[in-house]
Design an enzyme around this catalytic site. Structure first.
Site, short mmCIF file in Angstrom:
data_model
loop_
_atom_site.label_atom_id
_atom_site.label_comp_id
_atom_site.label_asym_id
_atom_site.label_seq_id
_atom_site.Cartn_x
_atom_site.Cartn_y
_atom_site.Cartn_z
N VAL A 140 -15.42 67.84 50.42
CA VAL A 140 -14.66 69.09 50.44
C VAL A 140 -15.05 69.99 49.27
O VAL A 140 -15.26 71.20 49.43
CB VAL A 140 -13.15 68.80 50.40
CG1 VAL A 140 -12.35 70.10 50.25
CG2 VAL A 140 -12.72 68.07 51.67
N ARG B 98 -14.11 70.12 59.35
CA ARG B 98 -14.54 68.97 60.13
C ARG B 98 -15.95 68.56 59.70
O ARG B 98 -16.84 69.40 59.63
CB ARG B 98 -14.54 69.30 61.62
CG ARG B 98 -13.18 69.64 62.20
CD ARG B 98 -13.34 70.20 63.60
NE ARG B 98 -14.10 71.46 63.58
CZ ARG B 98 -14.56 72.07 64.66
NH1 ARG B 98 -14.35 71.54 65.86
NH2 ARG B 98 -15.24 73.21 64.56
N LEU C 110 -9.30 65.65 73.63
CA LEU C 110 -8.95 64.88 74.81
C LEU C 110 -10.14 64.07 75.32
O LEU C 110 -10.22 63.77 76.50
CB LEU C 110 -8.45 65.81 75.93
CG LEU C 110 -7.09 66.48 75.70
CD1 LEU C 110 -6.74 67.38 76.89
CD2 LEU C 110 -5.99 65.46 75.47
N ALA D 114 -12.02 60.76 75.72
CA ALA D 114 -11.83 59.31 75.64
C ALA D 114 -13.00 58.69 74.88
O ALA D 114 -14.14 59.12 75.00
CB ALA D 114 -11.73 58.71 77.03
N GLY D 115 -12.72 57.68 74.08
CA GLY D 115 -13.78 57.06 73.30
C GLY D 115 -13.29 55.86 72.52
O GLY D 115 -12.36 55.16 72.94
N CYS E 222 -10.37 61.31 56.99
CA CYS E 222 -9.09 62.03 57.06
C CYS E 222 -8.05 61.38 57.97
O CYS E 222 -6.99 60.96 57.51
CB CYS E 222 -9.34 63.48 57.50
SG CYS E 222 -10.23 64.46 56.29
#
Length: 441
Positions: free
Chosen positions: A11, A154, A250, A252-253, A260
Protein backbone atom coordinates in the site's frame (compact mmCIF):
# COMPACT_ATOMS: atom_id res chain seq x y z
CA UNK A 1 2.24 19.53 -1.13
CA UNK A 2 4.98 17.84 0.92
CA UNK A 3 3.83 14.33 1.75
CA UNK A 4 5.55 11.55 3.66
CA UNK A 5 4.42 7.94 3.43
CA UNK A 6 5.47 5.64 6.27
CA UNK A 7 5.93 2.12 4.93
CA UNK A 8 7.25 0.94 1.56
CA UNK A 9 5.12 -2.17 1.47
CA UNK A 10 2.35 -2.83 -0.99
CA UNK A 11 0.00 0.00 0.00
CA UNK A 12 2.73 2.45 0.94
CA UNK A 13 4.71 2.05 -2.26
CA UNK A 14 1.71 2.29 -4.59
CA UNK A 15 0.44 5.31 -2.65
CA UNK A 16 3.84 7.03 -2.76
CA UNK A 17 4.36 6.53 -6.48
CA UNK A 18 0.83 7.56 -7.43
CA UNK A 19 0.80 10.67 -5.21
CA UNK A 20 4.08 11.72 -6.81
CA UNK A 21 2.50 11.19 -10.22
CA UNK A 22 -0.23 13.63 -9.15
CA UNK A 23 2.49 16.26 -8.69
CA UNK A 24 3.14 16.11 -4.94
CA UNK A 25 6.61 15.97 -3.40
CA UNK A 26 6.66 12.56 -1.74
CA UNK A 27 9.12 10.96 0.66
CA UNK A 28 8.59 7.26 1.38
CA UNK A 29 10.28 5.94 4.52
CA UNK A 30 10.89 2.36 5.57
CA UNK A 31 13.16 0.70 8.13
CA UNK A 32 14.41 -1.94 5.64
CA UNK A 33 17.56 -0.42 4.17
CA UNK A 34 17.91 -3.04 1.40
CA UNK A 35 14.41 -2.29 0.16
CA UNK A 36 15.07 1.46 0.20
CA UNK A 37 18.31 1.03 -1.73
CA UNK A 38 16.48 -1.03 -4.34
CA UNK A 39 13.77 1.61 -4.66
CA UNK A 40 16.31 4.43 -4.92
CA UNK A 41 17.70 2.60 -7.95
CA UNK A 42 14.25 2.47 -9.52
CA UNK A 43 13.38 -1.17 -8.94
CA UNK A 44 10.18 -2.27 -7.23
CA UNK A 45 10.45 -5.08 -4.64
CA UNK A 46 6.88 -6.14 -5.44
CA UNK A 47 5.26 -7.09 -8.71
CA UNK A 48 2.41 -4.79 -9.68
CA UNK A 49 1.48 -3.90 -13.26
CA UNK A 50 2.44 -0.33 -14.29
CA UNK A 51 4.11 0.43 -10.96
CA UNK A 52 7.81 0.26 -11.81
CA UNK A 53 7.68 2.57 -14.86
CA UNK A 54 5.87 5.21 -12.76
CA UNK A 55 8.39 4.70 -9.97
CA UNK A 56 11.30 5.36 -12.33
CA UNK A 57 9.56 8.32 -13.99
CA UNK A 58 8.94 10.16 -10.72
CA UNK A 59 12.42 9.46 -9.39
CA UNK A 60 13.88 11.02 -12.53
CA UNK A 61 11.54 14.01 -12.35
CA UNK A 62 12.49 14.65 -8.72
CA UNK A 63 9.12 14.24 -7.02
CA UNK A 64 9.77 10.91 -5.29
CA UNK A 65 12.36 10.08 -2.64
CA UNK A 66 13.10 7.06 -0.47
CA UNK A 67 14.81 7.07 2.90
CA UNK A 68 15.34 5.31 6.22
CA UNK A 69 15.98 8.62 8.00
CA UNK A 70 12.98 9.74 10.12
CA UNK A 71 14.28 13.28 10.56
CA UNK A 72 14.48 13.76 6.82
CA UNK A 73 11.07 12.16 6.31
CA UNK A 74 8.94 13.73 9.03
CA UNK A 75 10.38 17.11 9.99
CA UNK A 76 8.80 19.27 7.30
CA UNK A 77 5.90 17.15 6.01
CA UNK A 78 2.48 18.73 5.54
CA UNK A 79 0.72 15.35 5.55
CA UNK A 80 2.01 11.99 6.78
CA UNK A 81 0.33 8.81 5.54
CA UNK A 82 0.63 5.71 7.73
CA UNK A 83 0.80 2.67 5.45
CA UNK A 84 2.57 0.02 7.52
CA UNK A 85 1.35 -3.54 7.90
CA UNK A 86 -1.22 -4.66 10.44
CA UNK A 87 -0.74 -8.45 10.43
CA UNK A 88 -2.91 -10.66 12.58
CA UNK A 89 -2.07 -12.19 15.91
CA UNK A 90 -2.71 -15.90 16.42
CA UNK A 91 -6.13 -15.10 17.91
CA UNK A 92 -7.14 -13.12 14.81
CA UNK A 93 -6.72 -9.64 16.30
CA UNK A 94 -4.90 -6.97 14.33
CA UNK A 95 -1.28 -6.49 15.34
CA UNK A 96 -0.84 -2.72 15.60
CA UNK A 97 2.78 -2.73 16.78
CA UNK A 98 4.09 -1.30 13.50
CA UNK A 99 1.50 1.49 13.56
CA UNK A 100 2.32 2.48 17.12
CA UNK A 101 6.07 2.30 16.49
CA UNK A 102 5.69 4.73 13.60
CA UNK A 103 3.55 7.08 15.67
CA UNK A 104 6.18 7.13 18.42
CA UNK A 105 8.84 8.02 15.85
CA UNK A 106 6.73 10.71 14.20
CA UNK A 107 5.91 12.35 17.53
CA UNK A 108 9.56 13.05 18.36
CA UNK A 109 10.54 14.29 14.87
CA UNK A 110 7.77 16.61 13.68
CA UNK A 111 8.55 20.33 13.93
CA UNK A 112 5.46 21.89 12.36
CA UNK A 113 1.69 21.43 12.29
CA UNK A 114 0.82 18.28 10.40
CA UNK A 115 -2.02 15.95 9.42
CA UNK A 116 -1.45 12.27 10.10
CA UNK A 117 -3.55 10.14 7.78
CA UNK A 118 -4.02 6.44 8.49
CA UNK A 119 -4.18 4.20 5.42
CA UNK A 120 -3.34 1.02 7.30
CA UNK A 121 -6.38 -1.11 8.04
CA UNK A 122 -6.99 -0.66 11.76
CA UNK A 123 -9.84 -1.60 14.13
CA UNK A 124 -12.44 1.00 15.01
CA UNK A 125 -11.08 3.28 17.71
CA UNK A 126 -7.42 2.97 16.72
CA UNK A 127 -7.15 6.53 15.44
CA UNK A 128 -8.43 7.81 18.76
CA UNK A 129 -5.53 6.05 20.46
CA UNK A 130 -3.12 7.44 17.85
CA UNK A 131 -4.35 10.94 18.67
CA UNK A 132 -3.74 10.41 22.39
CA UNK A 133 -0.26 9.02 21.75
CA UNK A 134 0.74 11.94 19.54
CA UNK A 135 -0.65 14.56 21.91
CA UNK A 136 1.25 13.08 24.85
CA UNK A 137 4.63 13.14 23.09
CA UNK A 138 4.69 16.00 20.57
CA UNK A 139 5.87 19.52 21.26
CA UNK A 140 2.95 21.30 22.98
CA UNK A 141 2.78 24.18 20.47
CA UNK A 142 2.25 21.85 17.50
CA UNK A 143 -1.19 21.10 16.10
CA UNK A 144 -1.61 17.53 14.87
CA UNK A 145 -4.83 16.27 13.30
CA UNK A 146 -5.65 12.60 12.72
CA UNK A 147 -7.55 11.48 9.62
CA UNK A 148 -8.68 8.03 8.53
CA UNK A 149 -8.25 7.40 4.79
CA UNK A 150 -8.65 3.64 4.18
CA UNK A 151 -7.27 2.17 0.96
CA UNK A 152 -9.24 0.09 -1.52
CA UNK A 153 -6.44 -1.07 -3.80
CA UNK A 154 -6.70 -4.51 -5.37
CA UNK A 155 -3.46 -6.36 -5.90
CA UNK A 156 -2.88 -6.78 -9.60
CA UNK A 157 -4.73 -3.58 -10.47
CA UNK A 158 -3.63 -1.20 -7.70
CA UNK A 159 -2.31 1.58 -9.93
CA UNK A 160 -5.51 1.61 -11.96
CA UNK A 161 -7.56 1.53 -8.74
CA UNK A 162 -5.68 4.54 -7.36
CA UNK A 163 -6.39 6.67 -10.41
CA UNK A 164 -9.86 5.33 -11.27
CA UNK A 165 -11.30 4.04 -8.01
CA UNK A 166 -14.97 3.91 -7.02
CA UNK A 167 -14.64 6.31 -4.09
CA UNK A 168 -12.25 7.93 -1.65
CA UNK A 169 -13.19 7.80 2.04
CA UNK A 170 -12.00 10.57 4.35
CA UNK A 171 -12.80 10.29 8.05
CA UNK A 172 -11.99 13.47 9.96
CA UNK A 173 -13.21 15.31 13.04
CA UNK A 174 -12.90 18.76 11.49
CA UNK A 175 -13.67 20.16 8.05
CA UNK A 176 -10.27 21.79 7.62
CA UNK A 177 -8.38 18.47 7.77
CA UNK A 178 -10.89 16.81 5.48
CA UNK A 179 -10.48 19.62 2.97
CA UNK A 180 -6.69 19.21 2.89
CA UNK A 181 -7.07 15.51 2.01
CA UNK A 182 -9.78 16.35 -0.48
CA UNK A 183 -7.42 18.76 -2.24
CA UNK A 184 -4.70 16.10 -2.46
CA UNK A 185 -7.04 13.77 -4.34
CA UNK A 186 -8.96 16.45 -6.26
CA UNK A 187 -7.19 15.85 -9.62
CA UNK A 188 -8.49 12.26 -9.68
CA UNK A 189 -12.14 13.36 -10.04
CA UNK A 190 -13.22 10.37 -7.92
CA UNK A 191 -16.28 10.69 -5.63
CA UNK A 192 -15.20 11.58 -2.09
CA UNK A 193 -17.10 10.40 0.98
CA UNK A 194 -16.47 12.51 4.07
CA UNK A 195 -17.43 11.08 7.41
CA UNK A 196 -16.27 10.77 11.01
CA UNK A 197 -13.13 8.78 11.84
CA UNK A 198 -14.85 5.73 13.35
CA UNK A 199 -17.22 5.37 10.42
CA UNK A 200 -14.28 5.51 8.01
CA UNK A 201 -12.51 2.79 9.97
CA UNK A 202 -15.63 0.63 9.83
CA UNK A 203 -16.22 1.23 6.12
CA UNK A 204 -12.96 -0.56 5.30
CA UNK A 205 -13.76 -3.66 7.36
CA UNK A 206 -17.40 -3.75 6.27
CA UNK A 207 -16.43 -3.52 2.59
CA UNK A 208 -14.00 -6.41 2.76
CA UNK A 209 -16.32 -8.52 4.88
CA UNK A 210 -19.20 -8.02 2.45
CA UNK A 211 -17.09 -8.94 -0.58
CA UNK A 212 -15.77 -12.00 1.23
CA UNK A 213 -19.38 -12.94 1.98
CA UNK A 214 -20.30 -12.77 -1.73
CA UNK A 215 -17.40 -15.08 -2.57
CA UNK A 216 -18.30 -17.68 0.04
CA UNK A 217 -21.98 -17.44 -0.85
CA UNK A 218 -21.39 -18.18 -4.52
CA UNK A 219 -19.12 -21.10 -3.62
CA UNK A 220 -21.90 -22.59 -1.52
CA UNK A 221 -24.31 -22.15 -4.44
CA UNK A 222 -21.72 -23.85 -6.65
CA UNK A 223 -21.76 -26.88 -4.35
CA UNK A 224 -25.52 -27.08 -4.74
CA UNK A 225 -25.17 -26.75 -8.52
CA UNK A 226 -22.89 -29.80 -8.52
CA UNK A 227 -25.50 -31.83 -6.65
CA UNK A 228 -28.50 -30.86 -8.80
CA UNK A 229 -26.73 -30.69 -12.18
CA UNK A 230 -26.96 -26.93 -12.69
CA UNK A 231 -24.19 -24.75 -14.12
CA UNK A 232 -22.82 -22.09 -11.75
CA UNK A 233 -21.71 -19.92 -14.68
CA UNK A 234 -25.30 -19.62 -15.88
CA UNK A 235 -26.58 -19.11 -12.34
CA UNK A 236 -24.15 -16.28 -11.52
CA UNK A 237 -24.82 -14.64 -14.88
CA UNK A 238 -28.52 -14.74 -14.16
CA UNK A 239 -28.36 -13.34 -10.64
CA UNK A 240 -25.63 -10.84 -11.54
CA UNK A 241 -27.99 -9.10 -13.96
CA UNK A 242 -30.06 -8.07 -10.95
CA UNK A 243 -28.88 -4.52 -10.18
CA UNK A 244 -29.38 -5.15 -6.47
CA UNK A 245 -26.77 -7.92 -6.64
CA UNK A 246 -24.41 -7.00 -9.48
CA UNK A 247 -21.97 -9.26 -11.35
CA UNK A 248 -18.84 -8.67 -9.27
CA UNK A 249 -17.32 -11.16 -6.82
CA UNK A 250 -19.68 -13.89 -8.02
CA UNK A 251 -16.97 -16.07 -9.54
CA UNK A 252 -16.97 -19.60 -8.17
CA UNK A 253 -13.50 -20.82 -7.26
CA UNK A 254 -11.17 -21.76 -4.44
CA UNK A 255 -12.14 -18.85 -2.23
CA UNK A 256 -10.43 -15.61 -1.31
CA UNK A 257 -6.84 -15.12 -0.21
CA UNK A 258 -4.22 -12.41 -0.08
CA UNK A 259 -3.34 -9.93 2.61
CA UNK A 260 -6.75 -8.31 3.16
CA UNK A 261 -9.87 -10.49 3.12
CA UNK A 262 -8.61 -13.29 5.41
CA UNK A 263 -7.01 -10.91 7.89
CA UNK A 264 -9.80 -8.34 7.92
CA UNK A 265 -12.65 -10.84 8.29
CA UNK A 266 -10.92 -12.42 11.28
CA UNK A 267 -10.18 -9.04 12.82
CA UNK A 268 -13.81 -7.95 12.44
CA UNK A 269 -14.92 -11.23 13.97
CA UNK A 270 -12.70 -10.59 16.98
CA UNK A 271 -13.89 -7.00 17.34
CA UNK A 272 -17.47 -8.23 17.20
CA UNK A 273 -16.77 -10.81 19.88
CA UNK A 274 -15.08 -8.27 22.13
CA UNK A 275 -18.29 -6.21 21.97
CA UNK A 276 -20.41 -9.18 22.99
CA UNK A 277 -21.85 -9.70 19.50
CA UNK A 278 -21.64 -13.13 17.85
CA UNK A 279 -21.19 -12.40 14.14
CA UNK A 280 -22.59 -15.74 12.93
CA UNK A 281 -22.73 -14.82 9.26
CA UNK A 282 -19.07 -13.82 9.09
CA UNK A 283 -18.09 -16.93 11.04
CA UNK A 284 -19.75 -19.05 8.34
CA UNK A 285 -18.05 -17.04 5.57
CA UNK A 286 -14.62 -17.82 7.02
CA UNK A 287 -15.47 -21.49 7.53
CA UNK A 288 -16.70 -21.90 3.94
CA UNK A 289 -13.62 -20.19 2.55
CA UNK A 290 -11.20 -22.35 4.51
CA UNK A 291 -12.98 -25.49 3.33
CA UNK A 292 -13.08 -24.37 -0.29
CA UNK A 293 -9.29 -24.39 -0.63
CA UNK A 294 -9.27 -28.16 -0.15
CA UNK A 295 -11.71 -28.75 -3.02
CA UNK A 296 -9.08 -29.87 -5.59
CA UNK A 297 -7.54 -32.56 -3.41
CA UNK A 298 -10.96 -33.80 -2.28
CA UNK A 299 -11.96 -34.16 -5.93
CA UNK A 300 -8.62 -35.74 -6.83
CA UNK A 301 -9.16 -38.48 -4.25
CA UNK A 302 -12.60 -39.13 -5.73
CA UNK A 303 -11.33 -39.69 -9.27
CA UNK A 304 -8.04 -41.44 -8.44
CA UNK A 305 -7.63 -44.51 -6.18
CA UNK A 306 -4.51 -43.03 -4.61
CA UNK A 307 -2.31 -39.97 -5.03
CA UNK A 308 0.75 -41.67 -3.60
CA UNK A 309 3.60 -41.58 -6.09
CA UNK A 310 1.51 -39.68 -8.64
CA UNK A 311 2.90 -36.66 -10.46
CA UNK A 312 0.60 -33.66 -10.00
CA UNK A 313 1.03 -30.35 -11.81
CA UNK A 314 -0.19 -27.31 -9.87
CA UNK A 315 -0.79 -24.37 -12.18
CA UNK A 316 -0.80 -20.94 -10.54
CA UNK A 317 0.75 -20.16 -7.16
CA UNK A 318 -0.18 -16.55 -6.35
CA UNK A 319 -3.51 -15.96 -4.62
CA UNK A 320 -4.77 -14.16 -7.74
CA UNK A 321 -3.39 -13.23 -11.18
CA UNK A 322 -1.03 -10.30 -11.81
CA UNK A 323 0.66 -10.45 -8.41
CA UNK A 324 3.43 -12.44 -6.79
CA UNK A 325 1.63 -12.46 -3.43
CA UNK A 326 1.08 -15.97 -2.06
CA UNK A 327 -0.39 -14.99 1.31
CA UNK A 328 -3.39 -17.22 2.05
CA UNK A 329 -3.19 -18.58 -1.51
CA UNK A 330 -5.21 -21.70 -2.30
CA UNK A 331 -2.13 -23.20 -3.95
CA UNK A 332 -0.36 -23.41 -0.58
CA UNK A 333 -3.16 -25.49 0.93
CA UNK A 334 -3.34 -27.69 -2.17
CA UNK A 335 0.41 -28.37 -2.26
CA UNK A 336 0.55 -29.19 1.44
CA UNK A 337 -2.31 -31.66 1.11
CA UNK A 338 -0.82 -33.26 -2.00
CA UNK A 339 2.49 -33.79 -0.22
CA UNK A 340 0.65 -35.32 2.72
CA UNK A 341 -0.94 -37.77 0.29
CA UNK A 342 2.48 -38.74 -1.05
CA UNK A 343 2.17 -37.05 -4.43
CA UNK A 344 5.05 -35.56 -6.41
CA UNK A 345 4.33 -31.90 -7.19
CA UNK A 346 5.54 -29.72 -10.05
CA UNK A 347 4.41 -26.10 -9.67
CA UNK A 348 4.01 -23.47 -12.38
CA UNK A 349 3.61 -19.70 -12.01
CA UNK A 350 4.79 -16.75 -14.14
CA UNK A 351 6.22 -14.73 -11.23
CA UNK A 352 5.48 -16.21 -7.78
CA UNK A 353 7.88 -19.18 -7.80
CA UNK A 354 10.50 -17.39 -5.69
CA UNK A 355 8.04 -16.83 -2.85
CA UNK A 356 6.79 -20.43 -2.91
CA UNK A 357 10.36 -21.74 -2.84
CA UNK A 358 10.81 -20.00 0.50
CA UNK A 359 7.98 -22.16 1.86
CA UNK A 360 8.56 -25.54 0.22
CA UNK A 361 12.22 -25.51 -0.77
CA UNK A 362 13.24 -28.67 -2.61
CA UNK A 363 10.17 -30.66 -1.57
CA UNK A 364 8.49 -29.80 -4.89
CA UNK A 365 9.67 -28.98 -8.43
CA UNK A 366 9.20 -25.61 -10.12
CA UNK A 367 8.88 -24.37 -13.68
CA UNK A 368 7.87 -21.25 -15.56
CA UNK A 369 6.50 -23.28 -18.47
CA UNK A 370 3.10 -24.95 -18.37
CA UNK A 371 4.19 -27.69 -20.79
CA UNK A 372 7.02 -28.68 -18.45
CA UNK A 373 4.70 -28.76 -15.46
CA UNK A 374 2.14 -31.07 -17.06
CA UNK A 375 4.61 -33.33 -18.91
CA UNK A 376 3.84 -36.97 -17.97
CA UNK A 377 1.63 -35.73 -15.11
CA UNK A 378 -1.10 -37.97 -13.77
CA UNK A 379 -3.18 -34.97 -12.75
CA UNK A 380 -3.25 -31.21 -13.27
CA UNK A 381 -4.79 -28.84 -10.72
CA UNK A 382 -5.42 -25.20 -11.64
CA UNK A 383 -5.34 -22.90 -8.61
CA UNK A 384 -4.88 -19.41 -10.14
CA UNK A 385 -6.56 -18.04 -13.26
CA UNK A 386 -3.50 -16.51 -14.89
CA UNK A 387 -4.15 -15.43 -18.48
CA UNK A 388 -1.31 -17.74 -19.57
CA UNK A 389 -3.30 -20.66 -18.18
CA UNK A 390 -6.64 -19.52 -19.62
CA UNK A 391 -5.04 -19.23 -23.05
CA UNK A 392 -3.19 -22.55 -22.85
CA UNK A 393 -4.43 -24.85 -25.66
CA UNK A 394 -6.66 -27.58 -24.29
CA UNK A 395 -5.35 -30.17 -26.71
CA UNK A 396 -1.91 -29.99 -25.09
CA UNK A 397 -3.19 -31.57 -21.87
CA UNK A 398 -3.88 -34.82 -23.68
CA UNK A 399 -0.65 -34.54 -25.66
CA UNK A 400 1.67 -33.90 -22.71
CA UNK A 401 0.03 -35.59 -19.72
CA UNK A 402 0.28 -39.27 -18.89
CA UNK A 403 -3.46 -39.18 -18.35
CA UNK A 404 -5.35 -35.97 -19.22
CA UNK A 405 -7.15 -35.36 -15.92
CA UNK A 406 -7.66 -31.70 -15.01
CA UNK A 407 -9.21 -30.24 -11.88
CA UNK A 408 -9.89 -26.58 -12.60
CA UNK A 409 -10.31 -24.66 -9.35
CA UNK A 410 -10.95 -21.39 -11.17
CA UNK A 411 -13.25 -22.45 -14.04
CA UNK A 412 -10.75 -21.15 -16.58
CA UNK A 413 -12.19 -22.94 -19.61
CA UNK A 414 -15.69 -22.81 -21.15
CA UNK A 415 -17.32 -26.22 -20.95
CA UNK A 416 -18.27 -26.16 -24.63
CA UNK A 417 -14.56 -25.89 -25.48
CA UNK A 418 -13.49 -28.57 -23.02
CA UNK A 419 -15.97 -31.03 -24.55
CA UNK A 420 -14.04 -30.98 -27.83
CA UNK A 421 -10.99 -32.69 -26.31
CA UNK A 422 -10.21 -36.06 -24.67
CA UNK A 423 -10.15 -34.91 -21.08
CA UNK A 424 -11.51 -35.75 -17.69
CA UNK A 425 -12.28 -32.21 -16.59
CA UNK A 426 -13.62 -31.30 -13.14
CA UNK A 427 -14.49 -27.70 -12.35
CA UNK A 428 -16.47 -25.91 -9.65
CA UNK A 429 -20.25 -25.89 -9.77
CA UNK A 430 -20.37 -27.22 -13.33
CA UNK A 431 -20.97 -30.70 -14.80
CA UNK A 432 -17.89 -32.90 -15.04
CA UNK A 433 -16.67 -33.49 -18.58
CA UNK A 434 -15.53 -37.06 -19.30
CA UNK A 435 -14.25 -37.79 -22.79
CA UNK A 436 -12.34 -40.89 -23.91
CA UNK A 437 -8.96 -40.86 -22.17
CA UNK A 438 -5.79 -42.15 -23.76
CA UNK A 439 -3.15 -43.72 -21.53
CA UNK A 440 0.11 -43.16 -23.34
CA UNK A 441 2.20 -45.59 -21.28
Amino acid sequence: MKITVAGAGYVGLVTSVCLAELGHEVICIDIQSEKIEQLQEGYSPIYEPELEPLLQKNLIEGRLYFTTNPRYAYTHADVIFIAVGTPQHVDGTANLDYVYDVIETIAVHIENDVIICTKSTVPVGTNEKIKRMIDSKKLPQLRVEIVSNPEFLREGSAVVDFFYGDRIVIGAENEESARVLENIYQPLKIPIIKTDVKSAEMIKYASNAFLATKISFVNEIARMCEKVGANIDDVTYGIGKDQRIGPYFLKAGLGYGGSCFPKDTRALMHTSGSLGHHFELLEAVIKVNNRQKSFPVVKAKEIMPSLKGKKVAVLGLSFKPNTDDIREAASITVIKELLQEGASVTAYDPIAIKNVKELFGDSIDYTDEIQTAIYHADLTIITTEWEQIKQFPLNLYSEYMKEPKVIDGRNCYPLEEVQKYPLLYVSIGRPTVVKTLTNKL
